[in-house]
Design a protein around this motif. Structure first.
Motif, PDB file in Angstrom:
ATOM      1  N   PHE A  14       8.877   7.923  -3.860  1.00  0.00           N
ATOM      2  CA  PHE A  14       8.272   6.597  -3.936  1.00  0.00           C
ATOM      3  C   PHE A  14       8.540   5.847  -2.645  1.00  0.00           C
ATOM      4  O   PHE A  14       9.671   5.799  -2.173  1.00  0.00           O
ATOM      5  N   LYS A  15       7.497   5.274  -2.091  1.00  0.00           N
ATOM      6  CA  LYS A  15       7.592   4.456  -0.881  1.00  0.00           C
ATOM      7  C   LYS A  15       7.620   2.991  -1.290  1.00  0.00           C
ATOM      8  O   LYS A  15       6.942   2.590  -2.235  1.00  0.00           O
TER       9      LYS A  15
ATOM     10  N   LEU B 138       7.265  14.452  -5.854  1.00  0.00           N
ATOM     11  CA  LEU B 138       6.956  13.051  -5.581  1.00  0.00           C
ATOM     12  C   LEU B 138       8.174  12.292  -5.080  1.00  0.00           C
ATOM     13  O   LEU B 138       9.298  12.540  -5.514  1.00  0.00           O
TER      14      LEU B 138
ATOM     15  N   VAL C 176       4.108   9.031  -3.758  1.00  0.00           N
ATOM     16  CA  VAL C 176       3.420   9.857  -2.768  1.00  0.00           C
ATOM     17  C   VAL C 176       3.961  11.279  -2.850  1.00  0.00           C
ATOM     18  O   VAL C 176       5.092  11.509  -3.305  1.00  0.00           O
TER      19      VAL C 176
ATOM     20  N   LYS D 194       0.745  11.681   0.979  1.00  0.00           N
ATOM     21  CA  LYS D 194      -0.479  11.189   0.342  1.00  0.00           C
ATOM     22  C   LYS D 194      -0.158  10.477  -0.968  1.00  0.00           C
ATOM     23  O   LYS D 194       0.580  10.985  -1.813  1.00  0.00           O
ATOM     24  N   SER D 195      -0.739   9.285  -1.135  1.00  0.00           N
ATOM     25  CA  SER D 195      -0.556   8.510  -2.356  1.00  0.00           C
ATOM     26  C   SER D 195      -1.155   9.238  -3.543  1.00  0.00           C
ATOM     27  O   SER D 195      -2.226   9.843  -3.448  1.00  0.00           O
TER      28      SER D 195
ATOM     29  N   THR E 166       0.119  -2.530 -12.192  1.00  0.00           N
ATOM     30  CA  THR E 166       1.089  -2.807 -11.137  1.00  0.00           C
ATOM     31  C   THR E 166       2.175  -3.773 -11.599  1.00  0.00           C
ATOM     32  O   THR E 166       3.129  -4.012 -10.873  1.00  0.00           O
TER      33      THR E 166
ATOM     34  N   VAL F  25      -1.327   7.418  -6.555  1.00  0.00           N
ATOM     35  CA  VAL F  25      -1.554   6.327  -7.499  1.00  0.00           C
ATOM     36  C   VAL F  25      -2.872   6.581  -8.207  1.00  0.00           C
ATOM     37  O   VAL F  25      -3.893   6.848  -7.572  1.00  0.00           O
TER      38      VAL F  25
ATOM     39  N   ASN G 237       4.095  -2.538  -4.713  1.00  0.00           N
ATOM     40  CA  ASN G 237       4.556  -2.044  -3.413  1.00  0.00           C
ATOM     41  C   ASN G 237       5.544  -0.894  -3.567  1.00  0.00           C
ATOM     42  O   ASN G 237       6.366  -0.649  -2.681  1.00  0.00           O
ATOM     43  N   TRP G 238       5.485  -0.196  -4.692  1.00  0.00           N
ATOM     44  CA  TRP G 238       6.334   0.967  -4.950  1.00  0.00           C
ATOM     45  C   TRP G 238       5.388   2.107  -5.286  1.00  0.00           C
ATOM     46  O   TRP G 238       4.974   2.281  -6.421  1.00  0.00           O
ATOM     47  N   ILE G 239       5.017   2.869  -4.285  1.00  0.00           N
ATOM     48  CA  ILE G 239       3.902   3.806  -4.366  1.00  0.00           C
ATOM     49  C   ILE G 239       4.387   5.251  -4.456  1.00  0.00           C
ATOM     50  O   ILE G 239       5.126   5.716  -3.576  1.00  0.00           O
TER      51      ILE G 239
END
Length: 119
Positions: free
Chosen positions: A39-40, A37, A75, A81-82, A90, A84, A71-73
């Motif tokens: 994080f975006k 993983l 992937v 691919k997310s 959140t 979450v 806004n910290w996803i």
């Protein structure tokens, strides 16, 4: 940031964290790396100092924060691919303690998210 690259060096965490907070962040980083993983985006912090005790040894500051991770996803690094999970919070309320180290800088020594507490 280590969590956005997937190749973080846990030794660099010692510049910002120590003690239990260092252990937790290093373990979280290791788990993310093992799962492939990254994080975006970026979390948004809003820290508040609740108390400062300069007379203690070491000097300590107690803080709270409402960490906005919307806004910290997370992937998969291989696909983008997310991952979450549905219903994941959140906004996370966090209790923190920072301690002053001998060189005069401060490190987060305790980091405790409160699950279920809204902010």
């Amino acid at each position: 940031m280590a969590f956005t690259s997937g190749h973080g060096d846990v030794n660099k965490l010692s510049a910002v964290a120590s003690g239990a907070a260092y252990q937790k962040l290093a373990a979280d980083l290791f788990k993310a790396q093992q799962a492939g993983l990254i994080f975006k985006g970026a979390p948004v912090t809003n820290p508040h100092v609740a108390a400062v005790d300069l007379a203690s040894s070491p000097a300590k500051a107690t803080m709270t924060d409402c960490l906005d991770t919307s806004n910290w996803i997370p992937v998969l690094a291989s696909t983008g691919k997310s991952v979450v999970e549905s219903g994941s919070p959140t906004h996370v309320f966090v209790n923190l303690v920072a301690e002053q180290v001998p060189d005069g800088t401060w490190r987060i020594s305790q980091y405790a998210p409160e699950q279920g507490r809204t902010c």
